[in-house]
Scaffold this active site. Structure first.
Site, PDB file in Angstrom:
ATOM      1  CG  ASP A   1      -2.030   0.987   1.150  1.00  0.00           C
ATOM      2  OD1 ASP A   1      -1.796   2.095   0.615  1.00  0.00           O
ATOM      3  OD2 ASP A   1      -3.138   0.667   1.601  1.00  0.00           O
TER       4      ASP A   1
ATOM      5  CE  LYS B   1      -5.146  12.188   1.046  1.00  0.00           C
ATOM      6  NZ  LYS B   1      -6.423  12.415   1.778  1.00  0.00           N
TER       7      LYS B   1
ATOM      8  CG  ASP C   1       3.343   1.112  -8.934  1.00  0.00           C
ATOM      9  OD1 ASP C   1       3.236   0.518  -7.843  1.00  0.00           O
ATOM     10  OD2 ASP C   1       2.428   1.801  -9.410  1.00  0.00           O
TER      11      ASP C   1
ATOM     12  NE  ARG D   1      -4.817  -9.156  -7.776  1.00  0.00           N
ATOM     13  CZ  ARG D   1      -5.823  -8.688  -7.046  1.00  0.00           C
ATOM     14  NH1 ARG D   1      -6.808  -8.026  -7.616  1.00  0.00           N
ATOM     15  NH2 ARG D   1      -5.859  -8.887  -5.749  1.00  0.00           N
TER      16      ARG D   1
END
Length: 237
Positions: A144, A148, A180, A215
């Site tokens: 994750d 922010k 990424d 994915r």
């Protein structure tokens, strides 16, 4: 981190990720009820194991050469691919997202692999009961990003996660990070060495030779975000 505890004695750990997504279908619900228990690594929760007795990994994976750990396995494609490719190892995965756990169980059925264990919960609880120095390789794939700035402390590459990871890794163990997100790369390069890891000389833009694209990676490529592959090692000394 804080010194507060629950009534069970468990430390008070804030958890900010998703646990549930869209409603599971009947097959997924059945797999959670019938299959998940078969892949239990042992007593992990504070209710089951209030003394935090270490897991018996040799008993969990008899005859296996090494034990590996995947942190946040998502839909499970990397975990199943590695288990199938390396039948001589035992692979433990931690994932609190129930929908991801259900997806993994479906892939396990299709691939017919058995050298896996699943903790459907916070990896920090699993760290509590993994014996010190017992994990030979760890994976953190597309975690994750918490984009922010005020949420960067929630990322895995922070001391609250890296310190227990370092403890459970064996000397010389490899820690792989795939992401990424450029800023995740920045924080990884800043914080992982501070936890004691040494950087392994591997091109960041080159996937590992046994990497099965996921994915999440395919989505990143479609959206124009190049993947980064970072490799670290727990020092031998």
């Amino acid at each position: 981190m804080t010194d507060r505890t629950h009534k069970s004695g468990a430390p008070w750990r804030n958890f900010h990720g998703r646990i549930h997504g869209k409603t599971l279908n009947r097959r997924q619900q059945d797999m959670l009820e019938t299959d998940l228990g078969h892949f239990s690594p042992g007593p992990v929760s504070w209710e089951e194991n209030p003394d935090r007795t270490p897991l018996d990994l040799a008993g969990l994976f008899p005859g296996k050469d090494e034990i590996w750990l995947e942190i946040g396995f998502g839909g499970g494609e990397h975990m199943v691919a590695m288990a199938a490719r390396y039948p001589g190892i035992g692979l433990i995965g931690a994932e609190p997202y129930v929908n991801g756990v259900a997806q993994l169980l479906g892939k396990i059925r299709e691939a017919e692999v058995q050298n896996l264990a699943i903790h459907a919960g916070d990896v920090r609880d699993l760290f509590d009961v993994i014996p010190d120095g017992s994990i030979a390789k760890a994976f953190l794939n597309y975690p994750d990003p918490w984009p922010k700035a005020r949420h960067h402390k929630r990322r895995f590459v922070t001391p609250q996660y890296l310190e227990p990871l370092m403890r459970v890794l064996a000397p010389g163990a490899e820690f792989r990070v795939a992401t990424d997100i450029e800023d995740y790369v920045r924080q990884t390069i800043e914080e992982v060495p501070a936890a004691g890891f040494a950087r392994v000389d591997h091109p960041m833009d080159e996937a590992w030779s046994d990497w099965p694209s996921t994915r999440y990676e395919q989505k990143a490529l479609r959206e124009g975000r190049p993947p980064h592959y970072l490799t670290w090692q727990k020092p031998v000394d």
